[in-house]
Design a protein around this motif. Structure first.
Motif, short mmCIF file in Angstrom:
data_model
loop_
_atom_site.label_atom_id
_atom_site.label_comp_id
_atom_site.label_asym_id
_atom_site.label_seq_id
_atom_site.Cartn_x
_atom_site.Cartn_y
_atom_site.Cartn_z
N GLY A 44 -18.83 46.28 40.03
CA GLY A 44 -18.17 47.51 40.63
C GLY A 44 -18.02 47.32 41.98
O GLY A 44 -17.49 48.39 42.89
N LYS A 45 -18.07 46.06 42.55
CA LYS A 45 -17.93 45.95 44.05
C LYS A 45 -16.95 44.90 44.53
O LYS A 45 -16.80 43.95 43.83
CB LYS A 45 -19.29 45.27 44.79
CG LYS A 45 -20.42 46.26 44.68
CD LYS A 45 -21.51 46.10 45.55
CE LYS A 45 -22.63 47.01 45.44
NZ LYS A 45 -23.52 46.66 46.48
N PRO A 46 -15.98 45.38 45.43
CA PRO A 46 -14.94 44.29 45.74
C PRO A 46 -15.90 43.07 46.57
O PRO A 46 -16.58 43.13 47.11
CB PRO A 46 -14.31 45.08 46.91
CG PRO A 46 -14.37 46.39 46.45
CD PRO A 46 -15.72 46.67 46.24
N ILE A 47 -15.47 41.92 46.01
CA ILE A 47 -16.04 40.57 46.59
C ILE A 47 -15.04 40.18 47.77
O ILE A 47 -13.73 39.95 47.50
CB ILE A 47 -16.31 39.54 45.73
CG1 ILE A 47 -17.34 39.83 44.76
CG2 ILE A 47 -16.83 38.19 46.16
CD1 ILE A 47 -17.84 39.12 43.42
N ILE A 48 -15.33 40.04 49.05
CA ILE A 48 -14.79 39.74 50.02
C ILE A 48 -14.99 38.28 50.63
O ILE A 48 -15.95 38.21 51.18
CB ILE A 48 -14.80 40.94 51.18
CG1 ILE A 48 -14.62 42.29 50.70
CG2 ILE A 48 -13.87 40.37 52.30
CD1 ILE A 48 -12.98 42.50 50.29
N ALA A 49 -14.06 37.63 50.53
CA ALA A 49 -14.20 36.27 51.21
C ALA A 49 -14.05 36.25 52.67
O ALA A 49 -13.03 36.91 52.92
CB ALA A 49 -13.10 35.30 50.66
N ILE A 50 -15.06 35.72 53.42
CA ILE A 50 -14.80 35.52 54.85
C ILE A 50 -14.32 34.17 55.29
O ILE A 50 -15.53 33.37 55.03
CB ILE A 50 -16.02 36.22 55.73
CG1 ILE A 50 -16.23 37.66 55.36
CG2 ILE A 50 -15.79 35.98 57.18
CD1 ILE A 50 -17.78 37.97 55.68
N LEU A 51 -13.42 33.75 55.58
CA LEU A 51 -12.78 32.40 55.80
C LEU A 51 -13.23 32.29 57.26
O LEU A 51 -12.65 32.85 58.13
CB LEU A 51 -11.59 32.24 55.50
CG LEU A 51 -10.91 32.26 54.05
CD1 LEU A 51 -9.93 31.71 53.75
CD2 LEU A 51 -11.88 31.98 52.92
N ASP A 120 -11.74 39.43 45.87
CA ASP A 120 -10.74 40.42 45.67
C ASP A 120 -9.92 40.56 47.03
O ASP A 120 -8.96 41.21 46.90
CB ASP A 120 -11.49 41.80 45.30
CG ASP A 120 -12.12 41.49 44.09
OD1 ASP A 120 -11.69 41.64 43.03
OD2 ASP A 120 -13.41 41.62 44.14
N GLY A 121 -10.58 40.13 48.03
CA GLY A 121 -9.68 40.14 49.31
C GLY A 121 -10.52 39.41 50.25
O GLY A 121 -11.40 38.66 50.26
N ALA A 122 -9.84 39.12 51.66
CA ALA A 122 -10.24 38.01 52.40
C ALA A 122 -10.13 38.82 53.93
O ALA A 122 -9.24 39.56 54.16
CB ALA A 122 -9.47 36.92 52.66
N GLU A 247 -12.03 48.93 51.67
CA GLU A 247 -10.88 49.91 51.32
C GLU A 247 -9.77 49.78 50.95
O GLU A 247 -8.84 50.07 49.92
CB GLU A 247 -10.96 50.94 52.44
CG GLU A 247 -10.75 52.22 52.44
CD GLU A 247 -11.29 52.86 51.48
OE1 GLU A 247 -10.82 53.87 51.13
OE2 GLU A 247 -12.62 52.71 51.24
N ASN A 248 -9.22 48.65 51.54
CA ASN A 248 -7.86 47.94 51.63
C ASN A 248 -7.83 47.41 49.96
O ASN A 248 -6.82 47.49 49.15
CB ASN A 248 -7.52 46.96 52.39
CG ASN A 248 -7.06 47.84 53.59
OD1 ASN A 248 -7.32 48.92 53.78
ND2 ASN A 248 -6.60 46.80 54.55
N VAL A 249 -8.79 46.86 49.48
CA VAL A 249 -9.01 46.45 48.20
C VAL A 249 -8.97 47.38 47.16
O VAL A 249 -7.98 47.36 46.13
CB VAL A 249 -10.15 45.22 47.92
CG1 VAL A 249 -10.61 45.10 46.48
CG2 VAL A 249 -10.29 44.00 48.75
#
Ligand code: FES
Length: 578
Positions: A44-51, A120-122, A247-249
């Motif tokens: 239930g958590k957005p997974i955020i890639a930090i490139l 889910d987002g970056a 939040e944006n995801v």
């Protein structure tokens, strides 16, 4: 505010990897546990890639490990799961022949890394010149929500009582040294003092221009691009960006859905008002292309003619990025230009550009001029057309001696950069201050990679005679920190048979900035004859990425992207999870 519908946990993209009760998801979960993670990290958590474009050979990104930690902190605070993923670092100073050759490779890597992983987002960490457009191009093609975190400009350089600006003062003092006005010892002192901290070039060069237009496009938090890299506020901006992307995801606030032509026109206004790098033109066209938008060169000229230049920053002005930040930064500058901007364009904080800048104030009107005291009534860059550049050329006329506004001079032609290096200082070179230096084989294919060779050094004998500017013309680019009467991005380039390939020593070339023309003064018949005699050179290297690049790269007026990476209108399918 954004009105995007909020996602449910099952609608997260990463749920496809971690949610189902099947063997494949078992594999993903068990391997995540191998890394010390558990359901509390992914469920239930957005997974955020930090490139992260950190590298030990990129001084502009030296602080990116700590920067990434601050983004992670923000992601965790907002209930997301950060995952740091390294991608290529394009180190402007060290990569040869030019980082521009590899911009599209980083863009491809960014797109594929985002597409193939359970994210889910970056958050994109970039700063040094080509890293910014490359990351954005790739992320737009991957079509996930993202936020850009600019690395921030380094501290001002200092030599004795002189402030030094990245690039700009290197060119300036190198010319003085070649003219015999600077000792070896003084030159070494400048070398020690011009780059004093981590962060990108602190003039309004390509890095500062690109991060400013990225902020204008709405892809960073408000004010992010102006904060010096070594200022603690930079860490806090990174953490805020981490909180925002989570939040944006959830809100499905995705730049590839809100970036439109108006946003790109806003970005061009910024480029012109800051007297920014000519390189931004190529990158903006390429970024717009990834969003399915066409930015013709003429749009840059139309916007330039009506945009006042307000940022008094080197190389076209006096001050440096730290001064710009304390003078109010980009929001204060944009607030002066509200009537020229599409304020309704959405940004990554869910508000419009107009809302974000409405309270921004100027604190130093020497650094950021007000509208009634603009440095010039027009922007800094002109787009040229004529028989020498059927598909356009550009010149940063704000940063050249005014005597070249209308000029005709004889060409001195160099067939490539080696030829230039070998003959430029030859005492017998028939060059005067009115000559026009022409460099061939320096474009996207010829360079290859369209290196920053366009700010050709002046011949030593002219420097010794006190000359500090002359017209130089090429199919290459120039450093955004550079200055002078350099006609750049001539398209089509010489290596593919553009008219610049047909220029010969002694031909007269005319430049008219007011009319926006660039003319090779030969007859149409003579041009046709020279074209019929021209033959393309065989490639010296034709393997690996270079093979792909040379077969697919477009010309400067088209953004130098690879043809097969252009937006097709059909989204790339999500990868199969089986
Ligand atoms: Fe990295 Fe100039 S060398 S921004």
């Amino acid at each position: 505010m954004s009105t995007h519908p909020r996602l449910s946990p099952e609608e997260l993209r990463s749920y496809r990897w971690f949610g189902p009760n099947d063997l494949r998801s078992f594999g993903h979960r068990s391997r995540a546990r191998q890394m010390g993670l558990g359901p509390e990290d992914w469920k239930g958590k957005p997974i955020i890639a930090i490139l992260n474009t950190w590298s030990e050979i990129n001084p502009c990104h030296l602080h990116f490990k700590v920067l990434a930690e601050n983004v992670k902190k923000g992601v965790l605070q907002a209930g997301g799961m950060p995952i740091e993923i390294p991608v290529i670092s394009l180190s402007e100073n060290f990569m040869k022949p030019t980082t521009m050759l590899y911009r599209n490779l980083l863009a491809m890597e960014t797109e594929e890394v985002l597409r193939c992983h359970p994210v889910d987002g970056a958050v994109l960490l970039g700063a040094c010149d080509k890293t910014t457009p490359a990351l954005i191009m790739g992320a737009l093609s991957a079509a996930l929500p993202f936020i850009f975190v600019p690395g921030g400009p380094m501290q001002k350089g200092q030599w004795r009582d002189q402030t030094l600006g990245s690039g700009s003062d290197a060119w300036k003092y190198w010319a003085e040294k070649r003219a015999g006005n600077l000792t070896e010892e003084e030159w070494c002192e400048i070398e020690e003092g011009i780059a004093r901290s981590h962060g990108h070039c602190m003039t309004m060069g390509t890095a500062s221009t690109l991060t400013a237009i990225t902020e204008t496009l709405g892809l960073t938090l408000t004010g992010a691009s102006s904060i010096p890299a070594s200022d603690a506020r930079h860490w806090r901006m990174a953490a805020s960006s981490g909180r925002q992307i989570v939040e944006n995801v959830w809100n499905n606030l995705n730049p590839c859905k809100f970036l439109n032509l108006d946003a790109f026109h806003n970005a061009i206004v910024t480029e012109m008002a800051v007297g920014g790098s000519t390189n931004a033109i190529v990158h903006l066209i390429a970024m717009a292309g990834r969003a399915g938008l066409k930015l013709p060169l003429k749009d840059f000229d139309v916007i330039s003619r009506k945009t006042p230049r307000l940022a008094n920053l080197r190389p076209a002005g006096e001050f440096l990025m730290e001064d710009f930040y304390f003078a109010g930064g980009l929001p204060a500058l944009l607030n002066q230009l509200r009537d020229l901007l599409h304020g309704e364009c959405l940004t990554v904080n869910g508000k419009t550009l107009g809302e974000n800048i409405s309270d921004a104030k100027i604190h130093n009107t020497n650094v950021i001029r007000t509208r009634d005291n603009a440095l010039s009534e027009e922007g800094g860059t002109a787009v040229l057309h004529g028989n020498l550049c059927p598909n356009g050329a550009v010149i940063k006329h704000s940063a050249m001696e005014s005597r070249f506004q209308k000029h005709t001079g004889p060409a001195i032609v160099f067939k490539d950069y080696d030829d230039l290096a070998a003959r430029l200082d030859d005492p017998d070179l028939p060059v005067t201050a009115d000559s026009i230096l022409v460099l061939q084989k320096a474009g996207p294919v010829g360079g290859p990679g369209m290196p920053e060779w366009g700010m050709m050094p002046l011949p030593k004998k002219l420097l010794e005679a006190g000359v500090r500017d002359m017209i130089r013309l090429s199919d290459s680019r120039m450093s955004g920190t550079s200055y002078g009467a350099c006609i750049l991005h001539v398209a089509p380039e010489s290596a593919v048979g553009g008219p610049i390939a047909f220029v010969r020593d002694g031909d007269l070339i005319s430049l008219d900035i007011a009319m926006r023309t660039l003319t090779l003064e030969i007859t149409d018949d003579e041009m046709a004859k020279r074209r019929s005699e021209w033959k393309a050179e065989a490639r010296k290297i034709d393997r690996g990425y270079l093979h792909l690049y040379l077969n697919e790269v477009t010309q400067a007026d088209e953004g130098c992207d690879l043809r097969f990476l252009h937006y097709t209108g059909t989204p790339t399918p999500e990868p199969s999870i089986h």
